[in-house]
Design an enzyme around this catalytic site. Sequence first.
Site, PDB file in Angstrom:
ATOM      1  N   LYS A  23       0.837  -1.231   0.000  1.00  4.39           N
ATOM      2  CA  LYS A  23       0.000   0.000   0.000  1.00  4.39           C
ATOM      3  C   LYS A  23       0.861   1.266   0.000  1.00  4.39           C
ATOM      4  O   LYS A  23       0.410   2.346  -0.366  1.00  4.39           O
ATOM      5  CB  LYS A  23      -0.967   0.008   1.198  1.00  4.39           C
ATOM      6  CG  LYS A  23      -0.357   0.129   2.575  1.00  4.39           C
ATOM      7  CD  LYS A  23      -1.458   0.166   3.630  1.00  4.39           C
ATOM      8  CE  LYS A  23      -1.045   0.206   5.088  1.00  4.39           C
ATOM      9  NZ  LYS A  23       0.285   0.470   5.506  1.00  4.39           N
ATOM     10  N   SER A  24       2.139   1.124   0.388  1.00  5.29           N
ATOM     11  CA  SER A  24       3.022   2.307   0.440  1.00  5.29           C
ATOM     12  C   SER A  24       3.893   2.443  -0.802  1.00  5.29           C
ATOM     13  O   SER A  24       4.618   3.428  -0.964  1.00  5.29           O
ATOM     14  CB  SER A  24       3.929   2.230   1.674  1.00  5.29           C
ATOM     15  OG  SER A  24       3.147   2.138   2.839  1.00  5.29           O
ATOM     16  N   ARG A  48      17.446 -14.357  16.157  1.00  6.17           N
ATOM     17  CA  ARG A  48      18.363 -14.053  17.273  1.00  6.17           C
ATOM     18  C   ARG A  48      18.940 -15.302  17.957  1.00  6.17           C
ATOM     19  O   ARG A  48      20.122 -15.356  18.257  1.00  6.17           O
ATOM     20  CB  ARG A  48      17.636 -13.209  18.322  1.00  6.17           C
ATOM     21  CG  ARG A  48      17.367 -11.779  17.871  1.00  6.17           C
ATOM     22  CD  ARG A  48      16.608 -11.001  18.898  1.00  6.17           C
ATOM     23  NE  ARG A  48      16.234  -9.678  18.394  1.00  6.17           N
ATOM     24  CZ  ARG A  48      15.222  -8.963  18.843  1.00  6.17           C
ATOM     25  NH1 ARG A  48      14.449  -9.445  19.827  1.00  6.17           N
ATOM     26  NH2 ARG A  48      14.933  -7.783  18.340  1.00  6.17           N
ATOM     27  N   CYS A  94      15.746  -4.482  22.033  1.00  6.36           N
ATOM     28  CA  CYS A  94      16.167  -3.166  22.547  1.00  6.36           C
ATOM     29  C   CYS A  94      16.522  -3.223  24.026  1.00  6.36           C
ATOM     30  O   CYS A  94      17.575  -2.745  24.451  1.00  6.36           O
ATOM     31  CB  CYS A  94      15.084  -2.126  22.308  1.00  6.36           C
ATOM     32  SG  CYS A  94      13.424  -2.705  22.550  1.00  6.36           S
ATOM     33  N   GLY A 116       8.104   1.183  21.956  1.00  2.00           N
ATOM     34  CA  GLY A 116       8.545  -0.191  21.669  1.00  2.00           C
ATOM     35  C   GLY A 116       7.460  -1.017  21.000  1.00  2.00           C
ATOM     36  O   GLY A 116       7.741  -2.032  20.366  1.00  2.00           O
ATOM     37  N   ARG A 156       5.301  -2.212  30.796  1.00  3.19           N
ATOM     38  CA  ARG A 156       5.080  -1.123  29.851  1.00  3.19           C
ATOM     39  C   ARG A 156       4.572   0.092  30.617  1.00  3.19           C
ATOM     40  O   ARG A 156       3.621  -0.021  31.400  1.00  3.19           O
ATOM     41  CB  ARG A 156       4.052  -1.514  28.787  1.00  3.19           C
ATOM     42  CG  ARG A 156       3.907  -0.516  27.674  1.00  3.19           C
ATOM     43  CD  ARG A 156       5.062  -0.526  26.730  1.00  3.19           C
ATOM     44  NE  ARG A 156       5.195  -1.794  26.026  1.00  3.19           N
ATOM     45  CZ  ARG A 156       6.238  -2.138  25.291  1.00  3.19           C
ATOM     46  NH1 ARG A 156       7.256  -1.321  25.196  1.00  3.19           N
ATOM     47  NH2 ARG A 156       6.288  -3.297  24.673  1.00  3.19           N
ATOM     48  N   HIS A 185      13.623   3.155  27.177  1.00  2.00           N
ATOM     49  CA  HIS A 185      13.388   2.108  28.181  1.00  2.00           C
ATOM     50  C   HIS A 185      14.288   2.361  29.401  1.00  2.00           C
ATOM     51  O   HIS A 185      15.449   2.757  29.246  1.00  2.00           O
ATOM     52  CB  HIS A 185      13.741   0.741  27.602  1.00  2.00           C
ATOM     53  CG  HIS A 185      12.824   0.249  26.522  1.00  2.00           C
ATOM     54  ND1 HIS A 185      11.601   0.819  26.233  1.00  2.00           N
ATOM     55  CD2 HIS A 185      12.982  -0.780  25.649  1.00  2.00           C
ATOM     56  CE1 HIS A 185      11.032   0.166  25.237  1.00  2.00           C
ATOM     57  NE2 HIS A 185      11.846  -0.820  24.853  1.00  2.00           N
TER      58      HIS A 185
END
Length: 330
Positions: free
Chosen positions: A37-38, A97, A126, A157, A228, A235
């Site tokens: 869409k972009s 990871r 992060c 985040g 959160r 953070h």
Amino acid sequence: MKVAVVGATGMVGQVMLKVLEERNFPVTELIPVASEKSVGQKISFKGEKYAVVSIEDAVLNKPQIALFSAGGETSKKWAPEFARAGTFVIDNSSVWRMDLDKKLIVPEINADIIEKSDKIIANPNCSTIQLVMVLHPLNQKYNLKRVIVSTYQSVTGTGKAAVDQMNAEMKGDYSVKKVYPHEIFKNALPQCDEFSDEDYTKEEWKLMKEPMKILQDDTFTLSATAVRVPVQGGHSESVNIEFENEFDLNDVRKILSETPGVQLMDEVKSGIYPTPLFAEGKDEVFVGRIRRDPSQLKTLNLWIVADNLRKGAATNAIQIAEHLIEKKIV
Ligand code: 2RA
């Protein structure tokens, strides 16, 4: 250098473009990639306009480096396609990871393990990055035994929709689409990402697993609680560290003040300690509130803050790319 930014219109993607400009990364051709869409949308970069392209077209363009921040599904499917085309992929998702044959890199700690054959390199989570930036130098001197970390994580985040939810609730509009299971404004949610094994969240498992891989040390244990909070700048982490060896607090402060990428902010009587508002937009990992834990020998408490979109994502990824150039790997 032909560089693709996959997820160029997202929060981390936008910060990656900003950091590439700020650090004058040698981009000769930018390939901004986003969802269908972009496609065609114009992105400004270093005074030029670039049209967003589809990921299929980006692969065919064979960039030397592709910086990914487009979610796990896109990374899982497309990172190998780019790698097969000869591109070095640096991926912000969690997909690769803990993969045994993928490297998980914080340049100040373990960039030296990267080899030419590493075509997909994982950027750590992060909250992991800022934690290990402080744990690494202390581990080298005092040997970590056990780490307990509680995080206070920025809504950024979770992405733009979460920021929109917080901002709407701040204005009294609680009708806005909820990204979190509860209101976030004036609240604190002990849930970052979905719940997973043993009633820990995926965020907490990332914090409990990734540091051992980055530090190449599985002789210490780590327990995490990720929360959160309605904050935007970065953070924050309260960390309790038990060492194998005795330590001297002034020596701890000296080690951290001399650690590249870490800035000591520890003069509590003058009100000097790290905060997310101060860290926002900066690349350093800020550490303060360093003090002995009176309840246990060889143990200290400290407080770590960093901008999760910068050193926690974009800047760390671009530092990996800079390392690839510096070591003539790319
Ligand atoms: C968070 N670390 O803060 C995760 C992903 N960015 O939600």
